[in-house]
Structures are given as C-alpha cells and as structure tokens.
Motif scaffolding. Structure first.
Motif, PDB file in Angstrom:
ATOM      1  N   ARG A 188      25.117  47.681  23.855  1.00  0.00           N
ATOM      2  CA  ARG A 188      25.894  48.167  24.999  1.00  0.00           C
ATOM      3  C   ARG A 188      25.033  49.191  25.716  1.00  0.00           C
ATOM      4  NH1 ARG A 188      32.080  49.222  24.305  1.00  0.00           N
ATOM      5  NH2 ARG A 188      31.890  46.939  24.476  1.00  0.00           N
ATOM      6  N   SER A 189      24.938  49.051  27.024  1.00  0.00           N
ATOM      7  CA  SER A 189      24.079  49.910  27.832  1.00  0.00           C
ATOM      8  C   SER A 189      24.942  50.686  28.811  1.00  0.00           C
ATOM      9  CB  SER A 189      23.061  49.039  28.573  1.00  0.00           C
ATOM     10  OG  SER A 189      22.137  49.810  29.282  1.00  0.00           O
ATOM     11  N   TYR A 190      24.780  52.034  28.837  1.00  0.00           N
ATOM     12  CA  TYR A 190      25.601  52.854  29.727  1.00  0.00           C
ATOM     13  C   TYR A 190      24.896  54.183  30.013  1.00  0.00           C
ATOM     14  CZ  TYR A 190      26.941  54.824  25.174  1.00  0.00           C
ATOM     15  OH  TYR A 190      26.914  55.371  23.911  1.00  0.00           O
ATOM     16  N   TRP A 191      25.300  54.824  31.112  1.00  0.00           N
ATOM     17  CA  TRP A 191      24.725  56.104  31.534  1.00  0.00           C
ATOM     18  C   TRP A 191      25.386  57.261  30.800  1.00  0.00           C
ATOM     19  CZ3 TRP A 191      20.594  56.943  34.603  1.00  0.00           C
ATOM     20  CH2 TRP A 191      20.169  55.911  35.457  1.00  0.00           C
ATOM     21  N   GLU A 218      32.702  43.544  19.016  1.00  0.00           N
ATOM     22  CA  GLU A 218      32.864  44.635  19.974  1.00  0.00           C
ATOM     23  C   GLU A 218      32.486  44.231  21.395  1.00  0.00           C
ATOM     24  OE1 GLU A 218      31.900  48.821  18.071  1.00  0.00           O
ATOM     25  OE2 GLU A 218      30.401  47.357  17.370  1.00  0.00           O
ATOM     26  N   LEU A 219      31.927  43.039  21.568  1.00  0.00           N
ATOM     27  CA  LEU A 219      31.537  42.594  22.903  1.00  0.00           C
ATOM     28  C   LEU A 219      32.752  42.497  23.821  1.00  0.00           C
ATOM     29  CD1 LEU A 219      29.030  39.722  22.030  1.00  0.00           C
ATOM     30  CD2 LEU A 219      28.447  41.960  22.957  1.00  0.00           C
ATOM     31  N   SER A 220      32.520  42.775  25.084  1.00  0.00           N
ATOM     32  CA  SER A 220      33.598  42.661  26.066  1.00  0.00           C
ATOM     33  C   SER A 220      34.132  41.240  26.120  1.00  0.00           C
ATOM     34  CB  SER A 220      33.081  43.075  27.449  1.00  0.00           C
ATOM     35  OG  SER A 220      34.050  42.816  28.441  1.00  0.00           O
ATOM     36  N   GLN A 221      35.404  41.143  26.413  1.00  0.00           N
ATOM     37  CA  GLN A 221      36.059  39.836  26.525  1.00  0.00           C
ATOM     38  C   GLN A 221      35.575  39.080  27.760  1.00  0.00           C
ATOM     39  OE1 GLN A 221      40.328  40.159  26.605  1.00  0.00           O
ATOM     40  NE2 GLN A 221      40.664  38.006  27.117  1.00  0.00           N
ATOM     41  N   TRP A 222      35.090  39.816  28.752  1.00  0.00           N
ATOM     42  CA  TRP A 222      34.763  39.214  30.052  1.00  0.00           C
ATOM     43  C   TRP A 222      33.260  38.958  30.153  1.00  0.00           C
ATOM     44  CZ3 TRP A 222      39.437  38.149  30.831  1.00  0.00           C
ATOM     45  CH2 TRP A 222      40.438  39.067  30.530  1.00  0.00           C
ATOM     46  N   GLU A 223      32.911  37.799  30.649  1.00  0.00           N
ATOM     47  CA  GLU A 223      31.508  37.377  30.734  1.00  0.00           C
ATOM     48  C   GLU A 223      31.111  37.090  32.176  1.00  0.00           C
ATOM     49  OE1 GLU A 223      29.590  34.520  27.834  1.00  0.00           O
ATOM     50  OE2 GLU A 223      29.652  33.243  29.613  1.00  0.00           O
ATOM     51  N   TYR A 224      30.016  37.711  32.580  1.00  0.00           N
ATOM     52  CA  TYR A 224      29.417  37.447  33.893  1.00  0.00           C
ATOM     53  C   TYR A 224      27.923  37.222  33.654  1.00  0.00           C
ATOM     54  CZ  TYR A 224      28.265  38.147  38.862  1.00  0.00           C
ATOM     55  OH  TYR A 224      27.824  37.990  40.155  1.00  0.00           O
ATOM     56  N   ASP A 225      27.598  36.020  33.248  1.00  0.00           N
ATOM     57  CA  ASP A 225      26.247  35.673  32.796  1.00  0.00           C
ATOM     58  C   ASP A 225      25.590  34.773  33.840  1.00  0.00           C
ATOM     59  OD1 ASP A 225      23.943  34.951  31.554  1.00  0.00           O
ATOM     60  OD2 ASP A 225      24.867  34.221  29.710  1.00  0.00           O
ATOM     61  N   LEU A 226      24.712  35.354  34.646  1.00  0.00           N
ATOM     62  CA  LEU A 226      24.089  34.600  35.735  1.00  0.00           C
ATOM     63  C   LEU A 226      23.143  33.522  35.238  1.00  0.00           C
ATOM     64  CD1 LEU A 226      23.378  37.510  38.248  1.00  0.00           C
ATOM     65  CD2 LEU A 226      25.269  35.880  38.262  1.00  0.00           C
ATOM     66  N   SER A 227      22.697  33.625  33.980  1.00  0.00           N
ATOM     67  CA  SER A 227      21.797  32.586  33.446  1.00  0.00           C
ATOM     68  C   SER A 227      22.542  31.278  33.161  1.00  0.00           C
ATOM     69  CB  SER A 227      21.125  33.087  32.165  1.00  0.00           C
ATOM     70  OG  SER A 227      22.062  33.216  31.104  1.00  0.00           O
ATOM     71  N   LYS A 228      23.872  31.324  33.130  1.00  0.00           N
ATOM     72  CA  LYS A 228      24.663  30.123  32.854  1.00  0.00           C
ATOM     73  C   LYS A 228      25.217  29.472  34.118  1.00  0.00           C
ATOM     74  CE  LYS A 228      26.196  31.380  28.188  1.00  0.00           C
ATOM     75  NZ  LYS A 228      27.366  31.616  27.326  1.00  0.00           N
TER      76      LYS A 228
END
Length: 286
Positions: A115-118, A159-169
């Motif tokens: 998980r990446s965040y500021w 723990e991964l988010s339920q929502w996916e926005y994967d531009l590679s797919k």
C-alpha cells in the motif's frame, strides 16, 4: 521535412490524376468514362475513410462513452495491479489516500503486495527514498526535501482494496479491421463480487491507408479520429472520501470544547447549589 514529403506526394498524385483522366478522355471521347475514371482515382487513396468514417461515427453515437453501473461513496483508495519497484515511488491518484499494488522487480513478480500513501514526515523507515535526490526540480524529490514522503507498506492479499482500477487489463481490439476501427475499454471492477461497476468505451479510426503509408515511412501510422467518455469515470464511480479542512477541524474542536465547558459549569452549579438537607420542611444548601 515530413510536411514537405506529404505535400509533394499529394501534389504529385493530383497531377497524375489530371494527366491520366485527360488521356482517357482524349482516347474515348466519352464524358461518362472520364467521370468514372476520375471517381476511381479519387477513391484509391480515400476509400477506407469514405466507408469507415460513417461506421465509426455510428459506433461513437451508440456505444462510446462512460457507463457507470454502481457508484461507491467515501473511497480512500483502490487496487491498481502490477507496479515495478524500479519505478518507485508509486504515487496515489490525486484526491485519494492510497493505492494498493502487486510488486514486480524488473517485470518479475516478488509475491508481495504493498500500500502506497503520503505522510507528512520523511523520517519513517517505510519512506521511499527519491530516485533522483540530486534533481531538486523533480516532484517527489522536492516533496521529500519539504518533509513529506510516500510510504510503502506491505499488506496481505486480504487487506487489498475491494475496488480495482488496473489499466494493464484494459481491452484493446480491432472491431472493423478492414477500415482500421479499434475499440478501447477501461474498466473499474468489484474484485470481491467479480463484477464490472463502470467502463469507458472509446473508438479510434486509424489514418487511411494512403496517409498511413506515408507516415509509416517516417514515424507511425497514427489515427484519423477518436471518441470516448468526456467525464472522469474514476472520480464519478469511486467517489473520494471528503476530508475536513483545517478550519473545519478547528471549528469542530472549539464547538466540542465549548460544550465540554458548559457541561462542566452546569456540574459545578449542581454541586454548589443543588445539594443540601431539609429540616422542618426547610431546605438548607451546603
């Protein structure tokens, strides 16, 4: 140089057509034959656009655009698929708190998720160091030197988010290959229920074969036209969780403090004037 080449070829073709049509007319003496010859010469470099453009426009009018089937409120982040460690740090999308991703190391999976965040500190052990520390004008280097950093925190699959926005797919396929019409689909997915909750469909009409041939000599074929959704599918579907600004937080704190003070004063009044005892029907306060 490329423009001169295009212009020269087009001018040369016009002179060729004029010469050929004139000779055909001189030979036959028939206007209808001359007109048919002219039409053929005009269609040779343009036939795919003449046929393809109406098909492309119908697809744009009837199917292209953003299609949202479900919206989600108060979203802080989402899963973005694979991200390579050599391109760190992986910055969250604007307005969102974090992104989750599957780590790759030089295009090979490491089997780990992050998980990446500021955060407003660059002293954490989880901070990602700038790739170009000696380049002060780079965005992340500048942010890091100002005391901020992007944290890379390992998480489990659960723990991964339920929502996916994967531009590679995303889906990219030719729908009418003979005239160069292709379809491009970007989706947002509910990973738990394995359902697409939004998609953005766009169409692209390639340059016609004649111009494409000329462009291929120098760069690439390119496109003649494209259409798709104008609004932001991501923000309209995964609605960003609203964060209170500093003034709102201060006001909320002051309101809470005022209520607490009033409650304290009321408690003192009860303690000072509300207790006592009764003798012969008279109340005496302590």
């Amino acid at each position: 140089m490329i423009g001169i080449l295009f212009f020269g070829v087009i001018i040369g073709y016009i002179f060729l057509v004029k010469f050929a049509v004139t000779k055909i007319y001189e030979y036959t003496g028939e206007k209808i034959v001359r007109n048919i010859a002219l039409a053929i010469f005009l269609l040779i470099p343009t036939w795919d656009i003449i046929i393809g453009y109406p098909i492309y426009k119908v697809l744009c009018w009837t199917n292209a655009g953003v299609h949202i089937y479900k919206t989600v409120d108060d979203v802080e982040g989402f899963y973005v698929g694979k991200r390579d460690s050599k391109f760190e740090p992986h910055e969250p999308y604007e307005g969102y708190k974090y992104i989750d991703y599957k780590e790759m190391n030089h295009y090979k999976p490491t089997g780990k998720y992050y998980r990446s965040y500021w955060i407003n500190s660059n002293t954490s052990k989880d901070c990602v160091k700038p790739r170009y520390p000696d380049s002060p004008n780079r965005k992340y280097t500048k942010a890091f030197k100002s005391g901020k950093c992007i944290v890379k925190k390992e998480i489990s699959v659960s723990e991964l988010s339920q929502w996916e926005y994967d531009l590679s797919k995303n889906i990219n396929k030719n729908v009418v290959p003979i005239v160069g019409i292709s379809m491009y689909i970007v989706v947002i997915k509910d990973k738990i229920n394995n359902k697409i909750i939004a998609k953005n469909i766009s169409y692209r009409l390639s340059n016609n074969w004649f111009l494409g041939f000329l462009r291929n000599i120098t760069i690439s074929k390119g496109k003649w036209a494209s259409c798709g959704g104008k609004k932001s599918m991501l923000n309209e579907t995964l609605k960003i969780k609203k964060r209170k600004d500093k003034m709102a937080m201060i006001k909320e704190y002051l309101d809470y403090a005022e209520l607490a003070q009033a409650s304290y004063v009321d408690g003192l009044k009860v303690g000072m004037f509300g207790s006592g005892y009764v003798v012969d029907g008279k109340k005496y306060f302590c």
